[in-house]
Design a protein around this motif. Structure first.
Motif, PDB file in Angstrom:
ATOM      1  N   GLN A  91       0.977  -1.202  -0.059  1.00  0.00           N
ATOM      2  CA  GLN A  91       0.111  -0.023  -0.083  1.00  0.00           C
ATOM      3  C   GLN A  91       0.894   1.328   0.105  1.00  0.00           C
ATOM      4  OE1 GLN A  91      -2.244  -0.623   3.544  1.00  0.00           O
ATOM      5  NE2 GLN A  91      -3.677  -2.302   2.255  1.00  0.00           N
ATOM      6  N   SER A  92       2.039   1.250   0.786  1.00  0.00           N
ATOM      7  CA  SER A  92       2.949   2.314   0.696  1.00  0.00           C
ATOM      8  C   SER A  92       3.499   2.463  -0.523  1.00  0.00           C
ATOM      9  CB  SER A  92       3.777   2.110   1.931  1.00  0.00           C
ATOM     10  OG  SER A  92       4.660   3.078   2.011  1.00  0.00           O
ATOM     11  N   LEU A  93       3.893   1.393  -1.277  1.00  0.00           N
ATOM     12  CA  LEU A  93       4.576   1.467  -2.433  1.00  0.00           C
ATOM     13  C   LEU A  93       3.556   2.146  -3.584  1.00  0.00           C
ATOM     14  CD1 LEU A  93       6.759  -1.744  -2.430  1.00  0.00           C
ATOM     15  CD2 LEU A  93       7.870   0.482  -2.541  1.00  0.00           C
ATOM     16  N   GLN A  94       2.324   1.612  -3.375  1.00  0.00           N
ATOM     17  CA  GLN A  94       1.396   2.136  -4.357  1.00  0.00           C
ATOM     18  C   GLN A  94       1.095   3.671  -4.513  1.00  0.00           C
ATOM     19  OE1 GLN A  94       0.178   0.467  -6.527  1.00  0.00           O
ATOM     20  NE2 GLN A  94      -2.035   1.074  -7.096  1.00  0.00           N
ATOM     21  N   GLU A  95       1.424   4.247  -3.315  1.00  0.00           N
ATOM     22  CA  GLU A  95       1.207   5.595  -3.031  1.00  0.00           C
ATOM     23  C   GLU A  95       2.181   6.426  -3.829  1.00  0.00           C
ATOM     24  OE1 GLU A  95       1.556   6.741   0.965  1.00  0.00           O
ATOM     25  OE2 GLU A  95      -0.068   5.498   1.590  1.00  0.00           O
ATOM     26  N   ILE A  96       3.468   5.863  -4.259  1.00  0.00           N
ATOM     27  CA  ILE A  96       4.518   6.457  -5.127  1.00  0.00           C
ATOM     28  C   ILE A  96       4.376   6.015  -6.430  1.00  0.00           C
ATOM     29  CG2 ILE A  96       5.781   7.238  -3.209  1.00  0.00           C
ATOM     30  CD1 ILE A  96       7.761   4.823  -3.734  1.00  0.00           C
ATOM     31  N   ASN A  97       3.442   4.894  -6.828  1.00  0.00           N
ATOM     32  CA  ASN A  97       3.297   4.342  -8.138  1.00  0.00           C
ATOM     33  C   ASN A  97       2.642   4.953  -9.147  1.00  0.00           C
ATOM     34  OD1 ASN A  97       3.052   2.568 -10.303  1.00  0.00           O
ATOM     35  ND2 ASN A  97       1.890   1.207  -9.360  1.00  0.00           N
ATOM     36  N   PRO A  98       3.441   5.687 -10.318  1.00  0.00           N
ATOM     37  CA  PRO A  98       2.751   6.445 -11.137  1.00  0.00           C
ATOM     38  C   PRO A  98       1.632   6.161 -11.960  1.00  0.00           C
ATOM     39  CG  PRO A  98       5.155   5.788 -11.812  1.00  0.00           C
ATOM     40  CD  PRO A  98       4.618   5.218 -10.545  1.00  0.00           C
ATOM     41  N   ASP A  99       1.590   4.822 -11.944  1.00  0.00           N
ATOM     42  CA  ASP A  99       0.552   3.944 -12.821  1.00  0.00           C
ATOM     43  C   ASP A  99      -0.327   3.122 -11.940  1.00  0.00           C
ATOM     44  OD1 ASP A  99      -1.355   2.656 -14.729  1.00  0.00           O
ATOM     45  OD2 ASP A  99       0.414   2.480 -16.121  1.00  0.00           O
ATOM     46  N   LYS A 100      -1.135   3.718 -11.448  1.00  0.00           N
ATOM     47  CA  LYS A 100      -1.982   3.108 -10.308  1.00  0.00           C
ATOM     48  C   LYS A 100      -2.640   1.486 -10.814  1.00  0.00           C
ATOM     49  CE  LYS A 100      -1.195   6.195  -7.564  1.00  0.00           C
ATOM     50  NZ  LYS A 100      -0.247   6.252  -6.646  1.00  0.00           N
ATOM     51  N   ASP A 101      -2.627   1.329 -11.906  1.00  0.00           N
ATOM     52  CA  ASP A 101      -3.331   0.037 -12.442  1.00  0.00           C
ATOM     53  C   ASP A 101      -2.139  -1.063 -12.808  1.00  0.00           C
ATOM     54  OD1 ASP A 101      -5.748   0.616 -12.191  1.00  0.00           O
ATOM     55  OD2 ASP A 101      -5.878   1.523 -14.335  1.00  0.00           O
ATOM     56  N   LYS A 102      -0.947  -0.455 -12.754  1.00  0.00           N
ATOM     57  CA  LYS A 102       0.167  -1.508 -13.115  1.00  0.00           C
ATOM     58  C   LYS A 102       1.327  -1.480 -12.203  1.00  0.00           C
ATOM     59  CE  LYS A 102       1.918  -0.696 -17.710  1.00  0.00           C
ATOM     60  NZ  LYS A 102       2.687   0.147 -18.464  1.00  0.00           N
ATOM     61  N   ALA A 103       1.836  -2.785 -11.986  1.00  0.00           N
ATOM     62  CA  ALA A 103       2.598  -2.911 -10.843  1.00  0.00           C
ATOM     63  C   ALA A 103       4.068  -2.053 -11.036  1.00  0.00           C
ATOM     64  CB  ALA A 103       3.089  -4.440 -10.685  1.00  0.00           C
ATOM     65  N   SER A 104       4.552  -1.353 -10.123  1.00  0.00           N
ATOM     66  CA  SER A 104       5.883  -0.733 -10.416  1.00  0.00           C
ATOM     67  C   SER A 104       6.934  -1.695 -10.105  1.00  0.00           C
ATOM     68  CB  SER A 104       5.960   0.448  -9.500  1.00  0.00           C
ATOM     69  OG  SER A 104       6.088  -0.132  -8.186  1.00  0.00           O
ATOM     70  N   ASP A 105       8.255  -0.973 -10.556  1.00  0.00           N
ATOM     71  CA  ASP A 105       9.291  -1.890 -10.378  1.00  0.00           C
ATOM     72  C   ASP A 105       9.775  -2.208  -9.025  1.00  0.00           C
ATOM     73  OD1 ASP A 105       9.792  -1.736 -13.264  1.00  0.00           O
ATOM     74  OD2 ASP A 105      11.583  -0.377 -12.929  1.00  0.00           O
ATOM     75  N   ALA A 106       9.541  -1.423  -7.889  1.00  0.00           N
ATOM     76  CA  ALA A 106       9.702  -1.502  -6.523  1.00  0.00           C
ATOM     77  C   ALA A 106       8.957  -2.660  -6.196  1.00  0.00           C
ATOM     78  CB  ALA A 106       9.454  -0.293  -5.852  1.00  0.00           C
ATOM     79  N   GLN A 107       7.458  -2.809  -6.529  1.00  0.00           N
ATOM     80  CA  GLN A 107       6.258  -3.717  -6.073  1.00  0.00           C
ATOM     81  C   GLN A 107       6.714  -4.941  -6.681  1.00  0.00           C
ATOM     82  OE1 GLN A 107       3.016  -1.416  -7.490  1.00  0.00           O
ATOM     83  NE2 GLN A 107       2.165  -1.122  -5.519  1.00  0.00           N
ATOM     84  N   ILE A 108       7.500  -5.103  -7.793  1.00  0.00           N
ATOM     85  CA  ILE A 108       7.765  -6.367  -8.577  1.00  0.00           C
ATOM     86  C   ILE A 108       8.986  -6.792  -7.981  1.00  0.00           C
ATOM     87  CG2 ILE A 108       8.596  -7.571 -10.360  1.00  0.00           C
ATOM     88  CD1 ILE A 108       6.912  -5.400 -12.249  1.00  0.00           C
ATOM     89  N   MET A 109       9.849  -6.019  -7.490  1.00  0.00           N
ATOM     90  CA  MET A 109      11.191  -6.526  -6.740  1.00  0.00           C
ATOM     91  C   MET A 109      10.837  -6.919  -5.376  1.00  0.00           C
ATOM     92  SD  MET A 109      14.270  -7.239  -6.443  1.00  0.00           S
ATOM     93  CE  MET A 109      15.367  -5.949  -7.540  1.00  0.00           C
TER      94      MET A 109
END
Length: 481
Positions: free
Chosen positions: A187-205
């Motif tokens: 949830q915290s990483l989602q707050e800095i995710n520029p594309d809310k529908d797509k997993a960010s690099d940080a979330q994938i890692m």
């Protein structure tokens, strides 16, 4: 998108296999797929009593229960004949998993409600970490390392402390604490995710490192082995640590190469070597203990660490109570507010968990999983793979789908082959060193409404495969003389 298609493929293929089995005569009824419960006998036929062999007719008529059981031994499934309403129902075998409708109910009663309870408590704890400033201190100390692995995460961001707590909980085998910390991190990483529908690099890692599940004290595995009267229940601990550590390094490398992370950073190398040194040091200490000492140490370390985390959070909050007062709240009210957030998160992820578990239930009960599993075991046996390994493969294959299902296979293998056999030990390493991939993806990405998981699923399954291969080599090295 990939997860959605995979889920649909499992459901459609299982459904087609069930219908084909019914009309081809391989199955008598499909009701068990919908309404049956795990370990219930499966109805395979129904006949008039005069169509049965005479000795079975006589046995049924003499029985007070109007039933007759044959093949009663511990290695083969029983066949039961039950006489009722002028016909005899014939049951053979047991159901592998709960049916579709019981799975829907049990997902709520046995999984979501306990998970909500854990989420409520640990989210309350994490709210104290935030308001007291403890999470900020943890993030500031670990930012130099996390900046190398998660370059898109801002310096001193609160997600660093949540990820740290998640990794620590997994490290200590604290599953009940790992999930709440992990959900908070997502949830915290989602707050800095520029594309809310797509997993960010940080979330994938984060997800792929979580999937590797680096474990120091496999508490539950040791407990199951002790329950099966293993000579040394903790003898799989070192193989579990080695396998999960290699899986973690593999996840870091696979995702890091794709995200172009600098692996030659001095900060990152020092952090990795520090983890290795800590593991080696602890193992050296454990090896100095006798059997009773090992069992006592491994049984209490995880619990003591969890108590220490709770105690440290409360003490730190009390010492910085002024921060709570400045915000017009109290430590107790902050904890309660965090609990409310945990409950909301649990309610939110319920549909994602249910639809995934229903598909897995359908997959197992259709017989398709068993057919694929037997086919792979047969293929491996024909290329010279030891039977001890092929007997263990169902645990490895089922682990990404169902923790409970693979646990059942693990216990069954220890009962049939012995907890101190190579098979009995290998299944324990499989269970410890891989993650329930599909469940985890459904829970974590579902909690933040991410629909495009990009390459997460493929990478996590590849890490699972690496852990399986590593487990086979490590177990062979330790337990085949």
């Amino acid at each position: 998108m990939v997860l959605s298609r995979f889920w649909l493929a499992i459901f459609v293929c299982s459904l087609a296999f069930v219908v084909f089995s019914l009309f081809s005569g391989d199955s008598y009824s499909i009701d068990y797929v919908l309404n049956g419960k795990k370990d219930d006998p499966i109805l395979i036929s129904e006949k008039y009593i005069n169509e049965l062999p005479q000795f079975i007719q006589d046995s049924i008529q003499k029985s007070e229960e109007k039933s007759f059981v044959i093949n009663r031994d511990t290695t083969n499934l029983d066949t039961t004949y039950v006489f009722k309403n002028k016909t005899v129902k014939i049951f053979s075998g047991v159901q592998k998993s709960d049916g579709l409708l019981p799975t829907c109910k049990n997902t709520l009663m046995d999984i979501i409600l306990p998970l909500i309870a854990y989420l409520a408590f640990f989210c309350g704890l994490m709210e104290l970490l935030i308001v007291s400033g403890a999470s900020e201190k943890i993030a500031r100390r670990l930012s130099p390392v996390f900046a190398k692995v998660f370059p898109s995460v801002p310096k001193n961001h609160e997600s660093i402390s949540y990820m740290t707590l998640n990794f620590a909980a997994n490290f200590l085998g604290l599953d009940s604490a790992a999930t709440p910390f992990g959900l908070k991190a997502m949830q915290s990483l989602q707050e800095i995710n520029p594309d809310k529908d797509k997993a960010s690099d940080a979330q994938i890692m984060f997800m792929c490192l979580h999937a590797a599940g680096l474990t120091l004290i496999p508490t539950s595995i040791i407990g199951y082995r002790a329950a099966q009267n293993a000579a040394n229940p903790a003898d799989v601990m070192l193989p579990c640590i080695i396998t999960s550590f290699i899986g973690t390094i593999a996840a870091l490398l696979i995702v890091g190469i794709r995200q172009r992370i600098n692996f030659f950073s001095a900060t990152l190398l020092v952090a990795i070597m520090s983890v290795i040194a800590a593991i080696v040091g602890l193992l050296f200490y454990i090896n100095t203990l006798d059997l009773v000492g090992k069992n006592y140490f491994t049984a209490n370390l995880s619990g003591l660490m969890l108590v220490a985390i709770i105690g440290a959070t409360l003490i730190f909050s009390f010492r910085h109570e002024k921060k709570f007062t400045d915000l017009g709240t109290t430590i107790f009210d902050t904890f309660v507010e965090g609990c409310k957030n945990g409950i909301q998160t649990g309610v939110k992820i319920f549909p994602y968990v249910m639809v995934m578990l229903v598909a897995i239930s359908f997959f197992r009960n259709s017989g398709l999983f068993e057919m694929i599993s037997n086919g792979i075991s047969f293929a491996f046996s024909n290329i010279g793979v030891s039977k001890q390994i092929t007997d263990s493969l169902p645990v490895a294959m089922l682990r990404p789908f169902s923790s409970g299902g693979s646990r059942g296979f693990m216990i069954d293998a220890m009962q049939n082959f012995g907890p101190d056999s190579f098979t009995g030990r290998l299944v324990c390493i499989f269970q410890c060193s891989a993650e329930t991939t599909f469940y985890v993806i459904a829970v974590y990405f579902g909690s933040v409404n991410i629909k495009n998981t990009r390459y997460t699923l493929a990478t996590m399954l590849l890490v699972d495969l690496i852990c399986v291969i590593t487990a086979i080599f490590v177990a062979s090295w330790f337990f085949i003389k």
